[in-house]
Write a protein that holds these residues in place. Structure first.
Motif, mmCIF file in Angstrom:
data_model
loop_
_atom_site.group_PDB
_atom_site.id
_atom_site.type_symbol
_atom_site.label_atom_id
_atom_site.label_comp_id
_atom_site.label_asym_id
_atom_site.label_seq_id
_atom_site.Cartn_x
_atom_site.Cartn_y
_atom_site.Cartn_z
ATOM 1 N N LEU A 7 39.534 8.021 -2.848
ATOM 2 C CA LEU A 7 40.802 7.485 -3.340
ATOM 3 C C LEU A 7 41.330 8.386 -4.448
ATOM 4 N N LEU A 8 42.606 8.725 -4.363
ATOM 5 C CA LEU A 8 43.295 9.432 -5.441
ATOM 6 C C LEU A 8 44.170 8.445 -6.202
ATOM 7 N N LEU A 9 43.871 8.264 -7.475
ATOM 8 C CA LEU A 9 44.709 7.472 -8.367
ATOM 9 C C LEU A 9 45.500 8.441 -9.234
ATOM 10 N N SER A 10 46.820 8.399 -9.176
ATOM 11 C CA SER A 10 47.629 9.342 -9.946
ATOM 12 C C SER A 10 48.235 8.654 -11.162
ATOM 13 N N THR A 11 48.287 9.389 -12.254
ATOM 14 C CA THR A 11 48.820 8.823 -13.507
ATOM 15 C C THR A 11 49.893 9.693 -14.141
ATOM 16 N N GLY A 12 50.269 10.793 -13.489
ATOM 17 C CA GLY A 12 51.275 11.686 -14.069
ATOM 18 C C GLY A 12 50.631 12.933 -14.640
ATOM 19 N N GLY A 13 51.103 13.379 -15.800
ATOM 20 C CA GLY A 13 50.551 14.573 -16.430
ATOM 21 C C GLY A 13 51.223 15.844 -15.947
ATOM 22 N N THR A 14 50.800 16.976 -16.526
ATOM 23 C CA THR A 14 51.365 18.278 -16.150
ATOM 24 C C THR A 14 51.229 18.534 -14.660
ATOM 25 N N ILE A 15 50.108 18.143 -14.094
ATOM 26 C CA ILE A 15 49.862 18.394 -12.677
ATOM 27 C C ILE A 15 50.978 17.833 -11.797
ATOM 28 N N ALA A 16 51.605 16.753 -12.241
ATOM 29 C CA ALA A 16 52.650 16.082 -11.460
ATOM 30 C C ALA A 16 54.041 16.296 -12.047
ATOM 31 N N SER A 17 54.197 17.272 -12.934
ATOM 32 C CA SER A 17 55.457 17.440 -13.659
ATOM 33 C C SER A 17 56.425 18.379 -12.947
ATOM 34 N N ALA A 18 57.693 18.210 -13.295
ATOM 35 C CA ALA A 18 58.762 19.080 -12.816
ATOM 36 C C ALA A 18 59.692 19.381 -13.979
ATOM 37 N N VAL A 19 60.429 20.463 -13.877
ATOM 38 C CA VAL A 19 61.335 20.872 -14.942
ATOM 39 C C VAL A 19 62.530 19.934 -15.013
ATOM 40 N N SER A 20 62.892 19.543 -16.250
ATOM 41 C CA SER A 20 64.083 18.740 -16.475
ATOM 42 C C SER A 20 64.778 19.260 -17.721
ATOM 43 N N GLU A 22 64.920 17.856 -20.446
ATOM 44 C CA GLU A 22 64.095 17.478 -21.595
ATOM 45 C C GLU A 22 62.751 18.203 -21.620
ATOM 46 N N GLY A 23 62.554 19.150 -20.682
ATOM 47 C CA GLY A 23 61.269 19.825 -20.566
ATOM 48 C C GLY A 23 60.505 19.307 -19.365
ATOM 49 N N LEU A 24 59.221 19.597 -19.301
ATOM 50 C CA LEU A 24 58.405 19.142 -18.183
ATOM 51 C C LEU A 24 58.214 17.630 -18.244
ATOM 52 N N VAL A 25 58.502 16.953 -17.132
ATOM 53 C CA VAL A 25 58.398 15.494 -17.052
ATOM 54 C C VAL A 25 57.637 15.132 -15.774
ATOM 55 N N PRO A 26 56.655 14.208 -15.841
ATOM 56 C CA PRO A 26 55.934 13.793 -14.633
ATOM 57 C C PRO A 26 56.870 13.152 -13.612
#
Length: 335
Positions: A7-20, A22-26
């Motif tokens: 099971l993969l539980l995702s919580t965000g973080g840099t790994i899931a971020s994209a440029v916006s 306001e900077g990198l946002v999950p």
């Protein structure tokens, strides 16, 4: 051999971020992460539980993460938790105490670069985390840059380098070589000899102070007057604290008498604190300071939160810190 169900539980973080703007946002979901890691020989389910920069992950999120892991633990052979790197070591340590005797491997991972960037470290870290979740003994781990580390011994030591985490005071549980995952036989993993019981009761009203020349000990009393119920003090070297003019040692004695546990650790990342060696440490020990030995600061502060959450008094906290609960401390270093 049947493929492992993970099971993969995702919580965000840099790994899931994209440029916006306001900077990198999950923004990426767990499914988005999984799509970028191909040909994994496992049966993988995905559940998104948070979408936060890990700087925003706090005790409320720790409880939610622990509850989800506990809820799904019997349905899978292992669980991977994708998480931002900034507070991942704190989360790994706290989960170690909240989920003692967990029956499966739970592996935290993240990345220094978002997964949607060409040269991201995220795909390799995810592959390693899934492999660890499929092969490690039950416990809480952190997998990063070809190393598998015990969660309660992991520390983030670099801000931009891919080799961002280190296992402090014990070797990594395993490393990746050309032979695959090679486990270190010298690292002993606590055996699951009791039933896992979810216990998320913690008291976050604690503080961690890095001692410096000139620190005013009255600030410790001021924190307690404003609700602080326990303190970790990162002392000098082996845990030494000054008592001339600004009497930190005397302040500790006053707090102990008020049933406020004070844990003494070292500002040095490696090796242990030892309050028995120098006068400045012995005096603190006589006042009731609790030695953190070779624990990480992340593990010491989360262990203190968890202990206070159980309603322990200062003497019970001292006994608890004198116990190796999940592999977080080496007791035999001090005789």
């Amino acid at each position: 051999m049947a493929e492992k169900k993970l099971l993969l539980l995702s919580t965000g973080g840099t790994i899931a971020s994209a440029v916006s703007d306001e900077g990198l946002v999950p923004k990426e979901s767990g499914e988005d992460l999984l799509k970028r890691v191909s040909n994994l020989p496992y049966d993988i389910d995905v559940k998104d539980i948070l979408q936060l920069d890990s700087s925003n992950i706090q005790p409320e999120e720790w409880r939610k993460i622990a509850e989800k892991i506990y809820e799904y633990r019997n349905d899978y052979d292992g669980i991977v938790l994708s998480h931002g790197t900034d507070t991942m070591a704190y989360t790994a340590s706290m989960l170690s105490f909240m989920l003692q005797n967990i029956e499966i491997p739970v592996v935290l991972t993240g990345s220094q670069v978002p997964i949607n960037v060409v040269l991201s470290d995220a795909p390799d870290n995810l592959r390693l985390a899934f492999a660890a979740a499929a092969t490690c003994k039950p416990g809480i781990y952190l997998a990063f840059d070809r190393k598998i580390m015990l969660g309660c011994r992991s520390v983030k030591v670099r801000t931009i380098n891919f080799d961002a985490f280190e296992s402090v005071n014990i070797p990594p549980v395993a490393r990746v070589t050309s032979d695959g995952i090679v486990f270190n036989k010298d690292v002993q993993i606590h055996k699951c000899n009791k039933k896992c019981v979810l216990n998320t009761k913690i008291n976050p009203h604690v503080a961690m102070i890095k001692l410096f020349p000139g620190f005013d000990p009255y600030l410790l009393e001021a924190m307690v007057d404003n609700g602080c119920r326990g303190i970790v003090i990162e002392g000098y070297g082996l845990g030494g604290m000054n008592y001339i003019r600004r009497n930190i040692v005397g302040a500790i004695g006053k707090l102990i008498k008020k049933d406020i546990p004070v844990v003494a650790s070292s500002q040095c990342l490696y090796e242990r604190s030892d309050l028995t060696k120098y006068e400045v440490g012995r005096l603190a020990l006589l006042e009731g300071a609790i030695s953190a030995r070779d624990m990480t600061s992340e593990s010491a502060i989360t262990k203190l939160m968890w202990a206070l959450g159980q309603g322990m008094d200062v003497h019970e906290v001292a006994q608890f810190f004198d116990t190796d609960v999940v592999g977080e401390v080496t007791i035999e270093d001090e005789k």
